[in-house]
Each structure stands twice: as structure tokens, then as C-alpha cells.
Scaffold this active site. Sequence first.
Site, PDB file in Angstrom:
ATOM      1  N   HIS A 175     -13.919 -20.539 -42.139  1.00 25.33           N
ATOM      2  CA  HIS A 175     -13.393 -19.180 -42.062  1.00 25.33           C
ATOM      3  C   HIS A 175     -13.894 -18.437 -40.821  1.00 25.33           C
ATOM      4  CE1 HIS A 175     -13.144 -14.964 -43.673  1.00 25.33           C
ATOM      5  NE2 HIS A 175     -11.975 -15.423 -44.104  1.00 25.33           N
ATOM      6  N   ASP A 205     -20.160 -14.258 -41.199  1.00 26.50           N
ATOM      7  CA  ASP A 205     -19.207 -15.091 -41.919  1.00 26.50           C
ATOM      8  C   ASP A 205     -19.880 -16.378 -42.379  1.00 26.50           C
ATOM      9  OD1 ASP A 205     -16.584 -16.464 -42.544  1.00 26.50           O
ATOM     10  OD2 ASP A 205     -15.819 -14.622 -41.651  1.00 26.50           O
ATOM     11  N   SER A 222      -8.622 -10.935 -44.092  1.00 31.12           N
ATOM     12  CA  SER A 222      -9.635 -11.624 -43.291  1.00 31.12           C
ATOM     13  C   SER A 222      -9.193 -11.844 -41.864  1.00 31.12           C
ATOM     14  CB  SER A 222      -9.862 -13.039 -43.833  1.00 31.12           C
ATOM     15  OG  SER A 222     -10.721 -13.051 -44.899  1.00 31.12           O
TER      16      SER A 222
END
Length: 801
Positions: A225, A187, A397
Site C-alpha cells: 500500500h 504506511d 487511500s
Amino acid sequence: MRFFWTAAAALFAHCSLVGASTAKRSYDTRDYYVVEHSPLVNAGAPLDDVATALGLKLEGKVGELDNHYLLSAPKSVHGLHSRSEHSDRVLEAFESLKARASSRLVSRSEGALHARSIVSSRAPPPIRRPLSSESSRAISERLGIQDPMFSKQWHLVNDDYPEHMMNVAPVWDMGYTGKGVITSFLDDGLDYTSEDLADNFDAANSYDFNDHVPLPMPKKATDHHGTRCAGQVAAGKNAACGIGIAYNSKVAGVRILSGKLTDADETAALNYGYQNVSIYSCSWGPRDNGKTMEGPNYLIKKGLVNGINKGRGGKGSIFVFASGNGGGHGDQCNFDGYTNSIYSVTVSSLDYKGRHPYYSEACAANMVVAYSSGAGRHIVTTDIGKNQCATNHGGTSAAAPNVAGVFALALEARPDLTWRDIQYLSIETARMVNPDDPDWERIANNRLYSYKYGFGAIDAEKYVTAAKEWKLVKPQAWIESKTIQLNNGTYKDKTYSGGEYIGPKGVQSKMMITKEMLAENNFATLEHINVKVWIDHSRRGDVEVEIISPTGIRSVLAGKREKDEAETGFPGWKFMSVKHWGDSPVGEWTIRVYDQGEPAEEGYFLGWNMILWGTTIDSSKAKQYEVPLIEDVLPPMEAPSSLVVPAPTVTKEHGKPTDHLPSDHGTAEGENTKPAFSSRPTSPLPGQTWPAFTSDGFFNLKLLSFAIAAAVLSGVVAGVYFWRRQRRLASYTSLSAVEDVSMGSVAHGGMVSRAPGADEGRVSPPGRSTMGLGFHSGFLDDDEPSTAGSDRTPTYRDIPV
Ligand SMILES: *[C@@H]1O[C@H](CO)[C@@H](O)[C@H](O)[C@H]1NC(C)=O
Ligand SMILES: *[C@@H]1O[C@H](CO)[C@@H](O)[C@H](O)[C@H]1NC(C)=O
């Protein structure tokens, strides 16, 4: 061949001295290449000699891939933009050596395999237990959970809709919290200084491939994220924010989404720490804009297969991929080569009320769903910072890490589960949601399947309970079908010719699979299927493709995509379906290709083939799959004598699914009343007959024998795989060094798309041809037309408003 004289033993000795290369590259001053140099070749020159002959310096190994080395040379004097197809002097040097080399084919005898009766697919004992209806308050008191945001973590315990949650508390009660299991988050970084993650952070298996430093600290303003995803799995049971599903498991961070990334580094990332890391949680992929069709290229596919064959001591790395957030753009996860890989557990979203959020992509490769944003709620999880909480996390996600967390719990209970056991358990234990949704269809073994929900919602209690009793499946087997060409359809040098005109009625073609083929391939029961198609069309989004099994079960592989205006068709694009899991493969399979759009836009169906994946009859005869070097040429290529394949590369930037996640992803109401794909007639309409490709005659499509493509390509063992990175984003140079192989087609499994501005340096053949690649051609530089509507901004804003 000149390169391969010396004894293989010498090469082995040499290779063991070469460490993985993770050093920072000097792209401004050097060109980089990947050389595949196999000690399996009967007699080979040492890698040093190869490097010297080509004027290259050895940099190190490519991640965990055997026999792949990164080499470099001082940058050539040619300007980047003026460099034509054959001006690379390293490739030229190889070409001239190759021209002097003699052909060397390695034949691979397939040995006769014993016929065995076909074992019917087994179903596990049904698990019928009501979901816990204990409130979040009661659970936190009983388990001593101090995390202040626990009551807001509805995905763990949903007080309003108790039938919609991951249902993890009963697994914590069983004593499983993920101890000893490591999940790696590929990520944009992982904030290991967060109090919620510090204790569970695994530094040894973390790395930053964007900045080439050991620790994956988020550095850009948008790098939150990965930390949020990691918090969903392993946020500690403490006084910070909330709690993770597997709160005693470890998380590693591999930073790949925050800058440029080469294929070699992406490959290394997918295998990073792969003996100790069990799960790779991947919430990214090609752009979810409804017009992209891309996937992993040859090198990256080798990384995935390497993880499957060798990761976790051979039990296989578990790759969990988010299906993508392009549902609102008409995108489908079968146009993404990561989510439609058989090696991924593909996860779509369900919202707070258990409905289908419109951003979540549907396709026949969807395996399961998990809870995420929608219907007025987001996912509450750890954020970057010392003691921060994100309350607006979401999209697919966030669905994928919820599944990764459940797998971490299951692997604590059963560390011996292979990657396929993980998939079987997902399918067997998924909980049906929205039973009245017309998207559900009954398939083999009385299961239900939906393109939107896969086999249903992952339920931690059901999953772990079943895992504890699970009997391991036999190793994987596969059958590669012969390739059917329609009307002499060919695809070569990025140019289509021949093929059957699709027209308003569509075209169908049939293929026979016999019991003998199953026996010959040691094949017992069916799992995934791949269907590869060559379709030339002036507007790709108009094409619909479906496959119907001998038992009548139909998978829609491509639905209409309004936004996909690509003129490049499907040049050997590989679809995947899990809808035939447990289906009987014996009999006639039918593919149908329709053209749903403007009469002015038209196309041809040129050819197709299938790979059926399943279980072996005889485990002792199991084989390991190898990625073929050339996958997209129609008819399939003869074995090349020796192979240099320059792959494009590419300092690309992967998009996050949040790139196309609409801003109302958390507030929009979901639905449970619409099929994912409008239905097509399954038999000819009155007055309509299918074109005659169905029976004996000139187009005899009943296959009497099977060619194993791997055998055809066995000469590849001697292959040298070249890769040259190029500096400009989304700028590719075709380095066609093998007669019939286009670099782009090889490297991207046949994907081609036209990316604006990506055409430099490429030669586009005349006629019905496709062009080079536009792969991950941008990052947050969204190119959506503004027609998306003012209330749906095309780029997701992850900042609280
Ligand atoms: C992986 O696990 C082995 C065995 O427990 C251990 O010796 C090794 O240090 C670990 N490696 C990393 C990078 O964590
Ligand atoms: C296909 O190619 C073969 C050999 O080139 C030729 O004989 C045949 O007529 C072609 N068939 C069609 C339908 O074009």
C-alpha cells in the site's frame, strides 16, 4: 511539590543529552511508561530523580515531543489479566508521592487585548482557465515521458473525460516537479529498491516503527500500500511503470501499519524528520465500519499539534488524511478524530467520470476531493518489486496522495506557505464538480460546499498558479466558548447524569458569540469550528446533530449511522466543520440534536461547547494552542493541582482504509444526484416548538463571558503523563489515577466504544455509563456482518484478479 525542587536549568541541561528512543522494546520483560516532565515548572527535580523515585529506567525521548520521556521497569509480577485498576506499582508510587505534594497552580494572565474592527474574509483573484485538453500521447511526446504506463494514468491526463483529472501537465510546463520537497508516507512500508522510487527515496527521514529498523522495507505479503501511494507522488520520470505528480520530489517511508504500534511510536512517526519533511500522507485511521468513533489520544494529539507549531521551522507540518472508505457502511469522517482534526487536509474520492464513489465518506470536515478508483478505473502506480506496476490501487487511500503530490508541487513554488495557507489554497482553488448535485449548498462568501466533495476537486494548475501569488495568512486565533449544560447534564467517571430528554422532536440549544468576544480573543475571521457534545443514548447511530450559524448556514455534524449500535453515546466527542469558513461568527449559534431511531432507544443531550478557529487581528499577539489534558468531563474540570494521567496503551494496529474498501471500488458506478444527509427541518414543523432552551430565564444560554480552557488547565504544566503499554491487542486496563479523570476518556478525547473482548481489566460503573476503549482493535480481522452482500466483500483484496 516534592518532585520539582531543583532549578529548571539543570533539567534543560539534562534533557539535551537524552536522544530519541527508537530502540527495539522488550515488551515481554519490561513495562513502559511515558513521563511528561516539563522544565517550565518553576523548580523541578531532574528527570533522573523522578525515574529513581519511581523505580524506572530512562529509555529516551518520545519522538519529537518536548519533555516527554519513555521509561521502563522490569515487568511486574502480576499477571496481565489479573491486574486491577490500581495494582501498578509505578503508578502507586507516583500516587503516594502526589498525595504528599502540595497543590501548585500556575495562573496565566491573559492580558487585555485591543479591540479591532473585524476584517472581512478575503477572496483571492478568481482563476478561470480551461483544463488542458491535450491528449496523454501529445503530452508524453512533448515532455519526453517514457514511462510505459503513462497513458493509463488517467488521473494525470484523462483522455476520455478531460475535465476530470489532477491537471498536472500545465504545472510541469511551468517548471515545477516537486524539487526539494519531501513527503513522508506513514504506511506499511516503501519499496525503495523499486526502480521507479530509488532515485527519489529519502532514507534519512525513513524509519520502520513496526520492526524498529532504519529502513521501511515492505516485508509482509500485504505490504504494498505505502509503495503504491508513494509512487503516485514521486515515481520517477523513467522507463518504469508510470510517473508521479511531483516526480522530482523525495519520498520517505515510515512503516507503522504492518504490526503493533504504541502511542509513543505513533506520535514519533507523525513528527519523524519534521524539519525537513513537509507533507505527511496518511491513508489510514480508525475502522471504517460505520460503528466506530475514535481518534488520536492525548499523546498523539500532542504530536499533531507539535508538528503544526514546530514542524518545518514553525510553518507547520502538512497532514493529509484520506477520509475513509466506509461510505457503503454509512460511515462518516466526522466519527474519525484524525480526519475531523483541524490539522488535517481531509480528502475524499472522485471517480474517473467525476462522480462520487459510494465507498468515499462524507462529512462536514471534508475539505476536498481527488481522483481515485470507481466507474471502471483504478489508479495506476508503482508497485513493490524492482519494476512493477499496480493497476488496481484505489479508495480514498489513493485520493490523499494525489493531493499530497499537488502540495509538493506548490511547496516547490512557495516553500513559505504555512499549514493554513495550504488549507486556504485548497478551499479557494478547488474546482466544482457535478453542479447539479443536490449536496452542494451555498455558504459564506458565496462559496459552495458539499459534504461529499468538500469545496471541490483539487486541480494542480489552479492550485500552483494561485500559490505563486498567494499572500500568507495571519497566524491562527481561536475562541473557546463556555460550556452549556442542559438540565444539569454531567459526565464524570464515565457516567452520564442529567441532561435534556431528546424525544421525537429533538432538543435545541443556543449560544451567543459577541463582537467583544472576538476582540478579546484577537479573532478576525472564521475558519474551522469544533463542536463538542455530550449525548447519552442507548443507540448512538440514531442520533443526529447539526449546528446552525448566526447567518443560517447549517452543518450536519452527525448523520444517522444504521450500523452504530454503541450504547456509549458521545462523551465529549469533538466534531469539526469547515462549512463555516468565512462565515460571520457573531450572533446566536444553534445546535440541534435529533433522535431518528426506534422509540425504544432513547437518550439525553447533556451539554456542548465550541471552539471557533480563525485568523488573528494582531499577528504580534498570536499564541500557540496547547492540547488540554482533560477534555471530556462535563462540566469542564477545575485545574488539577498536579496531574498523573496514565494513558492506556496499547499496542494497537492501525487499519488501512483498504480494510473496509469494497472489492467493487473500481468498478461500481458513482452518483451525483443524492445529498449526503437527508434534510432536516431548519425550523420547527407546524405544531412543533423547540424545547425552551433559547432565551433568558433559568436556562440562560446567552454567554456573557468566555472561559479559556487552556487557562483552566495551566496547572498541567506540572503534569506528569504516564503511559503504560499493555501487551494484548485490544485489551486495556483503566488506570484511573486522577480523581475525576478516566484514563480512557483523557487518552482518547472522550471516545468510548465497546469492542468485543476489550473489556478485560476494566471496571464498568453502574448506571448510564460508558466503558473503556476499543481502539484499533483489529487488523484485517473484519467483523462486518455478512449482510454486506456477496458482491461486496468486506475486506479489500488488493491482489489483481
Ligand atoms: C535536514 O536538512 C538539513 C538542512 O538542509 C540538513 O543539514 C540535514 O542533514 C537534513 N536532515 C535529514 C535527516 O535529512
Ligand atoms: C440543578 O442543580 C442545582 C444545584 O444542585 C439545583 O438547585 C437545581 O434544582 C438543579 N436543576 C435541575 C433542573 O435539576
